[in-house]
Design a protein around this motif. Structure first.
Motif, PDB file in Angstrom:
ATOM      1  N   TYR A 138      14.001  12.564  20.784  1.00  0.00           N
ATOM      2  CA  TYR A 138      13.802  12.044  22.140  1.00  0.00           C
ATOM      3  C   TYR A 138      12.352  12.214  22.602  1.00  0.00           C
ATOM      4  O   TYR A 138      11.734  13.243  22.395  1.00  0.00           O
ATOM      5  CB  TYR A 138      14.718  12.778  23.129  1.00  0.00           C
ATOM      6  CG  TYR A 138      16.079  12.154  23.283  1.00  0.00           C
ATOM      7  CD1 TYR A 138      16.867  12.436  24.383  1.00  0.00           C
ATOM      8  CD2 TYR A 138      16.598  11.263  22.342  1.00  0.00           C
ATOM      9  CE1 TYR A 138      18.125  11.870  24.546  1.00  0.00           C
ATOM     10  CE2 TYR A 138      17.847  10.695  22.490  1.00  0.00           C
ATOM     11  CZ  TYR A 138      18.607  11.008  23.593  1.00  0.00           C
ATOM     12  OH  TYR A 138      19.848  10.458  23.767  1.00  0.00           O
ATOM     13  N   THR A 139      11.853  11.152  23.238  1.00  0.00           N
ATOM     14  CA  THR A 139      10.541  11.225  23.875  1.00  0.00           C
ATOM     15  C   THR A 139      10.730  11.719  25.291  1.00  0.00           C
ATOM     16  O   THR A 139      11.825  11.579  25.854  1.00  0.00           O
ATOM     17  CB  THR A 139       9.908   9.830  23.910  1.00  0.00           C
ATOM     18  OG1 THR A 139      10.786   8.943  24.624  1.00  0.00           O
ATOM     19  CG2 THR A 139       9.692   9.295  22.511  1.00  0.00           C
ATOM     20  N   SER A 173       7.070  12.650  21.174  1.00  0.00           N
ATOM     21  CA  SER A 173       5.851  11.843  21.092  1.00  0.00           C
ATOM     22  C   SER A 173       4.643  12.591  21.642  1.00  0.00           C
ATOM     23  O   SER A 173       3.525  12.299  21.264  1.00  0.00           O
ATOM     24  CB  SER A 173       6.031  10.540  21.858  1.00  0.00           C
ATOM     25  OG  SER A 173       6.450  10.811  23.184  1.00  0.00           O
ATOM     26  N   THR A 222      11.091   1.785  15.974  1.00  0.00           N
ATOM     27  CA  THR A 222      11.103   2.824  17.007  1.00  0.00           C
ATOM     28  C   THR A 222      10.374   4.064  16.531  1.00  0.00           C
ATOM     29  O   THR A 222       9.516   4.613  17.238  1.00  0.00           O
ATOM     30  CB  THR A 222      12.557   3.198  17.364  1.00  0.00           C
ATOM     31  OG1 THR A 222      13.290   2.007  17.603  1.00  0.00           O
ATOM     32  CG2 THR A 222      12.602   4.100  18.564  1.00  0.00           C
ATOM     33  N   VAL A 241       6.783   5.962  17.747  1.00  0.00           N
ATOM     34  CA  VAL A 241       6.618   7.371  18.099  1.00  0.00           C
ATOM     35  C   VAL A 241       5.513   7.996  17.265  1.00  0.00           C
ATOM     36  O   VAL A 241       4.670   8.736  17.772  1.00  0.00           O
ATOM     37  CB  VAL A 241       7.938   8.152  17.911  1.00  0.00           C
ATOM     38  CG1 VAL A 241       7.726   9.628  18.157  1.00  0.00           C
ATOM     39  CG2 VAL A 241       9.005   7.624  18.833  1.00  0.00           C
ATOM     40  N   PHE A 284       6.007   5.230  25.233  1.00  0.00           N
ATOM     41  CA  PHE A 284       7.071   6.036  25.813  1.00  0.00           C
ATOM     42  C   PHE A 284       6.514   7.113  26.726  1.00  0.00           C
ATOM     43  O   PHE A 284       7.238   7.967  27.200  1.00  0.00           O
ATOM     44  CB  PHE A 284       7.890   6.707  24.697  1.00  0.00           C
ATOM     45  CG  PHE A 284       8.389   5.748  23.664  1.00  0.00           C
ATOM     46  CD1 PHE A 284       8.060   5.902  22.325  1.00  0.00           C
ATOM     47  CD2 PHE A 284       9.189   4.669  24.018  1.00  0.00           C
ATOM     48  CE1 PHE A 284       8.523   5.015  21.370  1.00  0.00           C
ATOM     49  CE2 PHE A 284       9.651   3.782  23.062  1.00  0.00           C
ATOM     50  CZ  PHE A 284       9.312   3.960  21.741  1.00  0.00           C
ATOM     51  N   GLY A 298       4.504   4.197  30.311  1.00  0.00           N
ATOM     52  CA  GLY A 298       5.600   3.981  29.384  1.00  0.00           C
ATOM     53  C   GLY A 298       6.911   4.531  29.913  1.00  0.00           C
ATOM     54  O   GLY A 298       6.975   5.131  30.982  1.00  0.00           O
ATOM     55  N   ASP A 299       7.958   4.324  29.143  1.00  0.00           N
ATOM     56  CA  ASP A 299       9.296   4.683  29.605  1.00  0.00           C
ATOM     57  C   ASP A 299      10.051   5.437  28.512  1.00  0.00           C
ATOM     58  O   ASP A 299      10.379   4.849  27.491  1.00  0.00           O
ATOM     59  CB  ASP A 299      10.046   3.401  29.974  1.00  0.00           C
ATOM     60  CG  ASP A 299      11.392   3.694  30.591  1.00  0.00           C
ATOM     61  OD1 ASP A 299      11.711   4.892  30.802  1.00  0.00           O
ATOM     62  OD2 ASP A 299      12.125   2.733  30.868  1.00  0.00           O
ATOM     63  N   PRO A 300      10.328   6.722  28.725  1.00  0.00           N
ATOM     64  CA  PRO A 300      11.078   7.477  27.708  1.00  0.00           C
ATOM     65  C   PRO A 300      12.469   6.918  27.478  1.00  0.00           C
ATOM     66  O   PRO A 300      13.017   7.059  26.386  1.00  0.00           O
ATOM     67  CB  PRO A 300      11.162   8.887  28.299  1.00  0.00           C
ATOM     68  CG  PRO A 300      10.116   8.950  29.344  1.00  0.00           C
ATOM     69  CD  PRO A 300       9.914   7.570  29.850  1.00  0.00           C
ATOM     70  N   PHE A 319      12.772   4.484  24.703  1.00  0.00           N
ATOM     71  CA  PHE A 319      12.982   5.069  23.385  1.00  0.00           C
ATOM     72  C   PHE A 319      14.466   5.253  23.130  1.00  0.00           C
ATOM     73  O   PHE A 319      14.969   4.923  22.055  1.00  0.00           O
ATOM     74  CB  PHE A 319      12.275   6.418  23.245  1.00  0.00           C
ATOM     75  CG  PHE A 319      12.647   7.122  21.983  1.00  0.00           C
ATOM     76  CD1 PHE A 319      13.693   8.045  21.967  1.00  0.00           C
ATOM     77  CD2 PHE A 319      12.002   6.833  20.790  1.00  0.00           C
ATOM     78  CE1 PHE A 319      14.063   8.664  20.777  1.00  0.00           C
ATOM     79  CE2 PHE A 319      12.367   7.442  19.604  1.00  0.00           C
ATOM     80  CZ  PHE A 319      13.402   8.364  19.601  1.00  0.00           C
TER      81      PHE A 319
END
Lengths: 249, 552
Positions: free
Chosen positions: B148-149, B153, B222, B226, B237, B243-245, B248
């Motif tokens: 998970y970001t 990341s 994906t 990352v 992300f 960006g948007d986690p 991801f």
């Protein structure tokens, strides 16, 4: 693969055509399998690029103003009044024509035409990459390559961004960050596409070598068709990337 | 069935195993059967590493505030366990071992469509495994197998990129295997083998291959994003860059949910084969079982956000994904009903493969039903990210997929090796596994419902009794895995020789010798009626390969 003791029986049953690989019954099955294999691989590539394009489109919806500014800058690099992207599109579409002509030449056994079409395709491919490289250099000098410590847009771009922030009421710092995100996508998408082009050039080098050795006949020319399919696909990806990246208004 | 004495070299039957003996004849082979064996060795090693991580986890969880393992190391352990087990054991398991071995044999072909691609697929898998194992040796990474970001990341200070790249490379191995199977099933069936005459295992492998080919590239892109984000400091992300986690999570689960169907569908295919052959009965509802595999594959692409109910997706999104998740259970249930109907009034032999198949059906039902529990929005709010989820997916992945894998390995062992394993030991191992598995994971349902979160290296003392039960079960489970390893390897040297069809099973793979020759068949067969048990002659009822086994 070595032959077991059973092989003499099998061979006597079924004398094997030297052009056909051992696992196939005949040339037709081999050709069909190869073609289906390439189409399946292209389906995976659709999903591969599709993921990125999907992300890009989502952000375009969310951050329209920043995307618009990005697109303006991307489209601004031009030769003779046509943007670099436009030239790239023309080059790639022409290369798809030469590929199609190469396939036709292979089917008709026109050896000289086949070789020249392959060479022409490769020249056009290299031309595409050269234009892309000059674009990247230009963008590097404009300071829009993303990354911590890297991203430092030129005066005129900053000015346009501030103007856009004023007009649209978006926080300038936010717009700046969204603008950088656009460039992340731009370089990822065109970079991956360029990588696929380079791989394609490698495949065409193989084709050219085989063609010069007279390996392709009207009966057996599947590699030309199959690799031609791959090239058409790479072209198709560009057809999607070009409007998305260059033409948003 | 007399045991084949050792004949002089020139008289011994030529099989794919004694074709040539050099190491290069194995490492440069294009024979799908040899590649299957190479894969089997590799995934067993990967399983051992993932298993060792699990042992350490369970030891840590014996006491509420154990000092055995530090917090960061614990994170690395569950990450290693997840990555090794999911990407480097379960996803490849049945497709690359049993699939590679059996797909050409079952459809009457001499090999897969692209043998060299098959070999390259194995090399990519080995390289990917080596990268992740190397990462673990160099210090490991602690992001969880879900990466998970923005933790993976931006914030994690461990070796994330190498691990990601290892998974990326292994992903291409999966894609090529799937591609190979799709083209093979479409273009290389023997004369007369129409789609509706395909063995059910082939239908499952085909559906699995569709998912492999369409879902894995999304994981690839994906993870690549990352990795690029970590290396170059750019951010798709990263909220600091706009960006948007959650993006991801959407992209990751778009692959990883279909991935779980990659893990279970082949197992279902194996169970179909085991149930029909050990009951000597034509499968009830062949068409339903066949098409339910495709239905699972298709609907399975539409449920990914049920992993994100608490991540901030809209309530309406949640409702849609909840509904889809309920729907995907339907084709699975169809299979369970059809297997049950096949068992009814079948001539059942309680052999080791049959025990594994029955174990699968029971444990998969529990796993599947608890999945519906999780698909219900209100319930998921309570049990998300608890041990309830862990128990649910282990029931499906271990109680289902691993059980089916072991059952299949046992069932086709005589075909692959030409040797019979001792069925008595097989049954003992199956029981030990079943016992150990349930003792390990059933308490975890309770733990999760009572509120113990997952991925925690310590817990409140009131949860200890269940954790102790779980660890005790794990020790029994470990023994259950070691036993087959021992007697299967033993059988290679000391086992009785198998003839062509020791189970009296239907299917083209049983029409050739055990083990098969390199070219699979002397002459390409014509497709028989599938599962034609009503008209079969059973040669082994007097000469039992497995003493004491009676067909009822």
């Amino acid at each position: 693969m070595s032959h077991s003791a059973d092989a003499p029986l099998a061979v006597a049953e079924h004398p094997h055509d030297p052009l056909v690989a051992e696992q196939f019954e005949d040339l037709d099955q081999q050709h069909q399998a190869g073609t289906l294999g390439m189409w399946t691989f292209l389906a995976t590539e659709v999903l591969f690029f599709g993921g990125m394009i999907c992300g890009y489109v989502i952000y375009r919806h969310l951050y329209f103003e920043a995307w618009h500014q990005g697109s303006v800058v991307v489209d601004s690099f031009a030769f003779l009044g046509i943007s670099a992207g436009g030239w790239n599109t023309a080059v790639l579409l022409t290369s798809s024509l030469t590929v199609a002509l190469a396939v036709r030449a292979a089917q008709l056994g026109q050896h000289r035409v086949l070789v020249w079409m392959l060479i022409l395709t490769m020249i056009l491919g290299v031309g595409f990459l050269a234009i892309k490289a000059s674009e990247y250099t230009h963008e590097y000098h404009e300071g829009v390559v993303p990354g911590w410590g890297f991203f430092n847009p030129d005066e005129h771009i900053r000015h346009d961004l501030e103007h856009a922030a004023d007009q649209s009421g978006i926080n300038p710092d936010l717009l700046h960050r969204q603008f950088q995100l656009f460039w992340c996508f731009y370089f990822f998408m065109t970079g991956t596409h360029a990588l696929h082009m380079i791989i394609g050039l490698g495949l065409f080098t193989y084709l050219l070598v085989q063609a010069l050795r007279h390996r392709f006949t009207p009966v057996k020319h599947a590699p030309v068709e199959i690799i031609g399919l791959y090239w058409h696909f790479v072209d198709l990806v560009w057809i999607f990337l070009f409007p998305l990246l260059y033409l948003i208004r | 069935m007399a045991s084949i004495a050792y004949l002089p070299e020139y008289d011994r039957p030529h099989t794919y195993l004694n074709d040539r003996y050099s190491i290069w004849s194995w490492l440069l082979t294009r024979d799908h059967k040899r590649i299957a064996i190479l894969y089997m060795i590799t995934i067993t090693l990967n399983f051992a590493i993932g298993g060792m991580a699990a042992v350490l986890i369970r030891l840590q969880l014996l006491t509420p505030h154990s000092d055995l393992i530090e917090a960061d190391t614990y994170n690395k352990l569950f990450t290693t366990h997840g990555v090794m087990m999911v990407f480097f054991f379960l996803v490849p398991s049945i497709p690359t071992t049993l699939g590679n071995f059996l797909v050409p044999l079952m459809i009457g072909a001499r090999d897969l469509a692209f043998p060299k691609l098959n070999l390259m697929s194995w090399y990519l898998f080995v390289i990917g495994s080596a990268m992740v194992i190397g990462d673990v040796v160099a210090g490991g990474f602690d992001t969880g197998w879900t990466f998970y970001t923005p933790y993976s990341s931006t914030f994690s200070n461990y070796h994330v990129v190498l691990g990601i790249l290892g998974v990326f490379v292994a992903g291409f191995s999966s894609i090529l295997t799937g591609l190979n199977f799709i083209v093979t099933v479409h273009k290389m069936r023997c004369p007369g083998m129409t789609w509706m005459k395909l063995p059910l295992f082939i239908w499952s492998m085909y559906a699995t291959s569709l998912i492999l080919v369409l879902a894995t590239p999304v994981l690839a892109i994906t993870l690549a994003l990352v990795a690029l984000e970590r290396i170059f400091g750019v951010g798709i992300f990263d909220p600091r860059l706009g960006g948007d986690p959650i993006l991801f999570q959407h992209m990751f689960w778009f692959y990883s949910h279909p991935a779980v169907y990659i893990m279970i569908l082949p197992g279902m295919g194996v169970v179909s084969e085991l149930v029909t052959s050990q009951c000597r009965k034509h499968p009830f509802g062949y068409g339903f079982i066949a098409f339910s595999s495709l239905a699972i594959a298709i609907i399975g692409f539409g449920v990914w956000a049920h992993h994100m109910f608490v991540a901030g997706i809209s309530m309406y999104g949640g409702i849609v994904f909840s509904l889809m998740s309920f729907m995907v259970a339907i084709p699975s249930a169809i299979k369970v009903f059809n297997w049950t109907a096949t068992l009814y009034k079948g001539s059942v032999a309680m052999t080791t493969p049959m025990l594994y198949a029955l174990g699968f059906i029971g444990l998969f039902v529990i796993g599947g039903l608890t999945g519906l529990w999780l698909a219900a929005l209100g319930l998921d709010m309570h049990v998300h990210d608890t041990y309830f989820v862990i128990a649910h997916f282990h029931y499906i992945m271990v109680g289902g997929a691993v059980t089916a894998y072991l059952g299949g390995v046992h069932f086709w062992w005589p075909k692959m090796t030409g040797k019979l394993y001792p069925d008595g030991w097989g049954k003992i191992a199956a029981f030990i596994l079943f016992l150990g598995f349930n003792l390990t994971f059933f308490p975890q349902f309770i733990l999760g419902y009572l509120g113990m979160p997952r991925r925690y290296y310590a817990y409140p003392p009131e949860f200890q009794v269940y954790n102790v039960l779980s660890t005790a079960g794990a020790s029994i489970l470990a023994f259950g895995y070691l036993l087959p390893l021992c007697y299967l390897l033993w059988s290679l040297k000391y086992g009785a020789d198998a003839d062509d069809n020791p189970h009296d099973a239907a299917g083209l793979e049983w029409q050739t010798s055990s083990p098969p020759p390199t070219h699979n068949f002397h002459t390409i067969p014509h497709a028989p009626e599938p599962y034609d048990y009503a008209n079969m002659e059973f040669l082994h009822d007097d000469i039992r390969p497995y003493p004491g086994v009676k067909h009822t």
